[in-house]
Design an enzyme around this catalytic site. Structure first.
Site, PDB file in Angstrom:
ATOM      1  N   HIS A  56      60.534  37.302  49.445  1.00  0.00           N
ATOM      2  CA  HIS A  56      59.887  38.076  48.133  1.00  0.00           C
ATOM      3  C   HIS A  56      59.319  39.239  48.285  1.00  0.00           C
ATOM      4  O   HIS A  56      58.450  39.259  49.315  1.00  0.00           O
ATOM      5  CB  HIS A  56      59.157  36.697  47.609  1.00  0.00           C
ATOM      6  CG  HIS A  56      59.663  35.589  47.030  1.00  0.00           C
ATOM      7  ND1 HIS A  56      58.965  34.756  46.180  1.00  0.00           N
ATOM      8  CD2 HIS A  56      60.997  35.133  47.419  1.00  0.00           C
ATOM      9  CE1 HIS A  56      59.828  33.582  46.020  1.00  0.00           C
ATOM     10  NE2 HIS A  56      61.039  33.794  46.710  1.00  0.00           N
ATOM     11  N   GLU A  58      56.418  40.277  47.203  1.00  0.00           N
ATOM     12  CA  GLU A  58      55.010  40.012  47.232  1.00  0.00           C
ATOM     13  C   GLU A  58      54.762  39.289  48.734  1.00  0.00           C
ATOM     14  O   GLU A  58      53.836  39.701  48.957  1.00  0.00           O
ATOM     15  CB  GLU A  58      54.572  38.977  46.134  1.00  0.00           C
ATOM     16  CG  GLU A  58      54.878  39.525  44.740  1.00  0.00           C
ATOM     17  CD  GLU A  58      56.414  38.819  44.350  1.00  0.00           C
ATOM     18  OE1 GLU A  58      56.636  39.048  43.046  1.00  0.00           O
ATOM     19  OE2 GLU A  58      56.901  38.300  45.171  1.00  0.00           O
TER      20      GLU A  58
END
Length: 162
Positions: A56, A58
């Site tokens: 991901h 993030e």
């Protein structure tokens, strides 16, 4: 209240989410901005094309920040993202000591869109960032940009079913 600068960074996140979609991944993108307002790292979702469920944007920001920023610099940095962090990314963000999070669309919105589009829920419960990491300053969603993100998720579904 989101500033004009916040919206500019979020627009870049939506562009990165579009890049992820075009590459065959789920439409998520994120940028890391230092205290001076400079984008110092950015990424898009790659969990399908790289066959890595942790890829991901993030999460890659957390990994990059830990290797490249002092703790004080991590604390004053802001993560901008097209979609609110999942529990895995929220946990990593908090444990790395990163600062504020600003998102274009919320987890609650994503859950609602998935129901509307007939997409089965994933294997992990979606939680707001502050339920996972209560000490982080969180701002979002961004009206208008949230609808652009919804459109990307709708397009992802259309590509999967055609």
């Amino acid at each position: 209240m989101l500033s004009d600068a916040d919206i500019t960074y979020l627009r870049r996140c939506v562009e990165l989410a579009r890049e992820a979609l075009e590459a065959g991944d789920a439409p998520f993108g994120s940028v890391l901005v230092d205290a001076a307002g400079k984008i110092i790292y950015e990424d898009r979702n790659r969990n399908v094309t790289e066959a890595d469920v942790t890829w991901h944007p993030e999460f890659t920001i957390v990994k990059w920040a830990q290797k490249n920023l002092a703790p004080a610099d991590r604390a004053t940095a802001t993560v901008y993202t097209s979609g609110e962090h999942c529990p895995m990314c929220s946990t990593a963000h908090a444990n790395a000591g990163l600062g504020r999070i600003v998102y274009a669309s919320s987890s609650a919105q994503l859950e609602r869109w998935r129901v509307e589009l007939g997409i089965q829920a994933g294997p992990v419960v979606s939680l707001p960032i502050n339920q996972v990491a209560p000490g982080i300053q969180v701002d979002g969603p961004a009206p208008g940009l949230d609808e652009e993100v919804r459109g990307l998720h709708k397009e992802k579904l259309a590509r999967m079913t055609s």
